[in-house]
Design a protein around this motif. Structure first.
Motif, short mmCIF file in Angstrom:
data_model
loop_
_atom_site.label_atom_id
_atom_site.label_comp_id
_atom_site.label_asym_id
_atom_site.label_seq_id
_atom_site.Cartn_x
_atom_site.Cartn_y
_atom_site.Cartn_z
N GLY A 1 0.86 -1.12 0.18
CA GLY A 1 0.06 -0.11 -0.03
C GLY A 1 0.69 1.29 -0.05
N ILE A 2 1.83 1.37 0.76
CA ILE A 2 2.93 2.37 0.84
C ILE A 2 3.35 2.76 -0.62
CG2 ILE A 2 5.14 2.93 1.56
CD1 ILE A 2 4.40 1.70 4.20
N LEU B 1 0.65 4.34 -2.51
CA LEU B 1 0.45 5.70 -2.07
C LEU B 1 1.55 6.72 -2.49
CD1 LEU B 1 -1.14 5.18 1.52
CD2 LEU B 1 -2.29 5.89 -0.47
N PHE C 1 0.56 9.98 -4.56
CA PHE C 1 1.05 11.23 -4.12
C PHE C 1 2.13 11.94 -4.38
CE2 PHE C 1 -2.59 9.30 -1.76
CZ PHE C 1 -3.61 10.17 -1.75
N PHE D 1 -1.48 3.53 -10.27
CA PHE D 1 -1.92 2.63 -9.28
C PHE D 1 -1.61 1.19 -9.47
CE2 PHE D 1 -4.97 -0.14 -7.42
CZ PHE D 1 -4.57 -0.17 -6.26
#
Length: 299
Positions: free
Chosen positions: A69-70, A73, A77, A220
């Motif tokens: 997930g990191i 993200l 971002f 993603f």
């Protein structure tokens, strides 16, 4: 169908390959996941949902899930906004040599990931690596830094290298999206006295928003394919600090400390696939909401 029989004949090889290497592995994974199977011999030890329960009770599973997930993200971002800014600079016709800059930024994308991982492992080596030697010789550090051997630095280091490796693709996406913005709108904004910040937030961002959601989805999905760079550079270490879902699955299926747990690895793969599908729905729903909103405004 008979009239188009030759068409079906020509696509038949693709259909066969899809069934053998995509459809069947997906179906087989669900079968493997309910057996305690090592990957060799017949599947006789039916365990039901025990593999899924074992995954949920393993702290390393959740750590791998968090690290994955990191990566996502960080790509959304950090990589996406930075790539947009670089694309805006490269899209400026007044920039000399912009095609050369584009090639240089895209060059890491076509470089083999294994080669990138090995080269950076050598560069970051705490015992004689060029980067540590440079930092020590210029008094930036008083002792070498083990970038890939530290629990706190390994993951950020791999994240930055992975971003450097794949940023060129995101830049190309943004450059393509910027071509859809009419130049007349920028000229009109400059005539009206709009500054760069106003042009960016009131023209560029709103017009790029529809394509931005597509780029978000592509970025993603790409961010979840960090297996090769992690495998080469850290192999999930140290102490699982860079473990991601792919290396976690690979470890139990092909590099176990004891007997391979192919059924367990298949169960983890299913959990990861379901999670990715659910998270991939978010930008899709956002895009539909945006289309619905724009249709309502037109009415």
């Amino acid at each position: 169908m008979w009239r188009h029989r030759w068409h079906y004949l020509f696509v038949l090889p693709m259909i066969v390959l899809y069934l053998l290497f995509t459809a069947w592995p997906m179906v087989a994974s669900w079968v493997y996941s309910v057996f305690n199977w090592s990957g060799y011999g017949p599947m006789t030890d039916f365990v039901g949902l025990a593999n899924f329960r074992d995954a949920f009770s393993d702290p390393l599973f959740w750590r791998a899930f968090r690290n994955t997930g990191i990566f996502a993200l960080f790509a959304i971002f950090i990589q996406m906004p930075l790539s947009l800014l670089i694309a805006i600079v490269l899209n400026n016709s007044a920039l000399r040599g912009r095609n050369i800059y584009r090639v240089l930024l895209f060059l890491p994308v076509v470089t083999t990931t294994a080669v990138v991982g090995v080269v950076f492992a050598v560069l970051l080596d705490p015992s004689g690596g060029p980067i540590n030697e440079f930092l020590l010789s210029h008094t930036f550090l008083d002792r070498p830094v083990n970038f890939l051997g530290s629990d706190h630095l390994a993951l950020p280091t791999v994240l930055v290298i992975d971003m450097w490796k794949g940023m060129g693709v995101t830049i190309v996406y943004w450059l393509a999206a910027l071509q859809t913005v009419p130049a007349e709108m920028y000229e009109a904004a400059r005539i009206d006295g709009a500054g760069r910040r106003q042009v960016f937030f009131r023209i560029t961002v709103p017009l790029l928003a529809p394509l931005g959601l597509v780029i978000l989805l592509l970025t993603f999905v790409t961010s979840l394919n960090a297996f090769d760079i992690v495998k080469v550079m850290t192999d999930g270490g140290p102490n699982g600090s860079t473990e991601i879902m792919q290396t976690y699955i690979y470890r139990y299926a092909f590099q176990p400390e004891g007997t391979p747990r192919f059924g367990f690895a298949a169960a983890v793969g299913i959990l990861f696939g379901v999670a990715v599908m659910l998270m991939s729905l978010i930008p899709v729903l956002m895009r539909r909401w945006q289309q619905h909103r724009s249709e309502g405004a037109d009415r």
